[in-house]
Design an enzyme around this catalytic site. Structure first.
Site, mmCIF file in Angstrom:
data_model
loop_
_atom_site.group_PDB
_atom_site.id
_atom_site.type_symbol
_atom_site.label_atom_id
_atom_site.label_comp_id
_atom_site.label_asym_id
_atom_site.label_seq_id
_atom_site.Cartn_x
_atom_site.Cartn_y
_atom_site.Cartn_z
ATOM 1 N N ASP A 142 0.808 -1.006 -0.065
ATOM 2 C CA ASP A 142 0.045 -0.110 -0.102
ATOM 3 C C ASP A 142 0.943 1.171 0.157
ATOM 4 O OD1 ASP A 142 -1.829 2.046 1.073
ATOM 5 O OD2 ASP A 142 -3.316 0.367 0.869
ATOM 6 N N THR A 156 -1.643 6.600 0.824
ATOM 7 C CA THR A 156 -2.122 7.913 0.586
ATOM 8 C C THR A 156 -3.228 7.977 1.784
ATOM 9 O OG1 THR A 156 -4.318 6.914 -0.470
ATOM 10 C CG2 THR A 156 -2.041 7.073 -1.792
ATOM 11 N N ASP A 167 -19.505 -1.250 -9.704
ATOM 12 C CA ASP A 167 -20.814 -1.378 -10.705
ATOM 13 C C ASP A 167 -20.738 0.131 -11.414
ATOM 14 O OD1 ASP A 167 -21.432 0.318 -8.237
ATOM 15 O OD2 ASP A 167 -23.236 -0.745 -7.979
ATOM 16 N N GLU A 168 -19.959 1.039 -11.032
ATOM 17 C CA GLU A 168 -19.992 2.355 -11.588
ATOM 18 C C GLU A 168 -19.455 2.052 -13.252
ATOM 19 O OE1 GLU A 168 -18.755 5.873 -9.554
ATOM 20 O OE2 GLU A 168 -19.018 4.828 -7.522
ATOM 21 N N VAL A 225 -26.490 16.944 1.308
ATOM 22 C CA VAL A 225 -27.305 15.768 0.387
ATOM 23 C C VAL A 225 -27.379 16.509 -1.048
ATOM 24 C CG1 VAL A 225 -29.174 14.535 0.066
ATOM 25 C CG2 VAL A 225 -28.589 14.724 2.372
ATOM 26 N N TYR A 226 -26.505 15.653 -2.079
ATOM 27 C CA TYR A 226 -26.610 16.141 -3.361
ATOM 28 C C TYR A 226 -27.947 16.030 -3.936
ATOM 29 C CZ TYR A 226 -21.439 16.060 -4.020
ATOM 30 O OH TYR A 226 -20.245 16.124 -3.982
ATOM 31 N N ASN A 269 -30.528 7.885 -1.220
ATOM 32 C CA ASN A 269 -29.707 8.553 -0.476
ATOM 33 C C ASN A 269 -30.385 9.367 0.587
ATOM 34 O OD1 ASN A 269 -27.447 7.596 -2.209
ATOM 35 N ND2 ASN A 269 -27.199 9.603 -3.154
#
Length: 320
Positions: free
Chosen positions: A33, A36, A126-127, A206-207, A249
């Site tokens: 790793d 970061t 899944d994106e 919240v978007y 969401n």
């Protein structure tokens, strides 16, 4: 088996390392790793004293470092969790996403090929499939249609992994999961962000309208699925890993507030994210039929467990 787990100090990678150590008592795990901002060795402190666990700091895009760790530990399989993964950050600065997620994956693949490593598992998302409407599900045959620099970099990596199977007959698998949740997740992600802000009595951003839909999967269920792919997956195959657990969401935020007995007046709707995908939903029928995997966590119980973990952590931090 000697497993090289890249990105093993991150959220999912660290849970996978602990899963393997606890489930397979003869396996050796090498955690590679770059540490970061998203990597934290405290995530694997429970196993850090064991002789079967080793940490090596390194960047998957550094060919010399990758070859060195593979040669030193005689690696049998690579499980690649290492990635830049936050969509907002990919919009602000996509360069590092291409370097780590695309070049880094190719560097790992070719080093594994040169070392005759038996298995390579690419942990994807899944994106890469893009956005769904109100109906339907992603299957392994859904065309790739990424909509953010992050998801485009992951889709690119998946295609490179596939090419190593087709061109070099390398034993690879790709897993694509839905949104993970559970302890130790970085605070930039939805569930830990909302929990921490609600506990602090701060506004919860919240978007848009909050109606974007995600399929939620407990990280421990995800780790078991990857374990099954490692030991039973068919060469060259893609496996979708989903929780069959869709929520908007805004409903997730309300569940968190309800559990914490906090006011919904803390919710603040903010300008929607650029290119925000409306809905993700995975059909896990293939991994269930071929490998026998099914999620075990019931969402309400898993969410309460997660909330309690963050509450306990904040108590500990305030006492220090």
């Amino acid at each position: 088996m000697n497993l090289l787990v890249t990105g093993g100090a991150g959220f999912i990678g660290s849970h996978f390392i602990k899963h393997i150590i606890n489930t397979h008592p003869t396996y050796q795990v090498i955690n590679f790793d770059a540490l970061t901002y998203a990597g934290n060795l405290d995530n694997v402190v429970e196993v850090s004293h064991l002789s079967r666990y080793h940490f090596v700091k390194g960047d998957i895009a550094d060919r010399g470092a990758v070859l060195a760790v593979m040669n030193e530990y005689d690696i049998d399989a690579v499980i690649n969790f290492a990635a830049e993964s936050h969509v907002d950050k990919s919009i602000e600065g996509p360069d590092v996403f291409v370097r780590t997620n695309v070049l880094g994956t190719q560097t790992l693949l070719h080093a594994a090929l040169e070392n005759n490593i038996k298995r390579f598992i690419q942990i994807s998302t899944d994106e890469v499939y893009g956005s769904l409407g109100a109906e339907g599900y992603f299957t392994e045959k859904t065309p790739l249609a990424p909509n953010s620099p992050y998801s485009a970099s992951k889709a690119s990596a998946d295609l490179i992994v596939r090419s190593y199977f087709e061109t070099f007959n390398m034993n690879v698998n790709i897993t694509r999961c839905s949104n993970n949740y559970g302890p130790n997740q970085n605070s930039e992600k939805l569930i830990p962000l909302m929990i921490s802000k609600a506990i602090a009595g701060e506004k919860l951003p919240v978007y848009g309208s909050g109606l974007n839909v995600r399929d939620w999967l407990h990280v421990k269920d995800h780790c078991q699925a990857i374990d099954d792919v490692l030991h039973k997956g068919k060469p060259g195959e893609v496996y979708n890993i989903g929780g069959d657990n869709e929520w908007t969401n805004i409903d997730i935020v309300r569940k968190i507030l309800n559990e914490l007995k906090a006011s919904e007046e803390l919710i603040t709707f903010v300008t929607d994210r650029k290119g925000h995908d409306h809905r993700y939903a995975i059909d896990p029928a293939k991994i269930t039929a071929e490998l026998g995997w099914k999620p075990q966590y019931e969402f309400s119980e898993g969410l309460i467990e997660t909330i309690n973990w963050y509450k306990s952590r904040l108590v500990l931090e305030s006492a220090e």
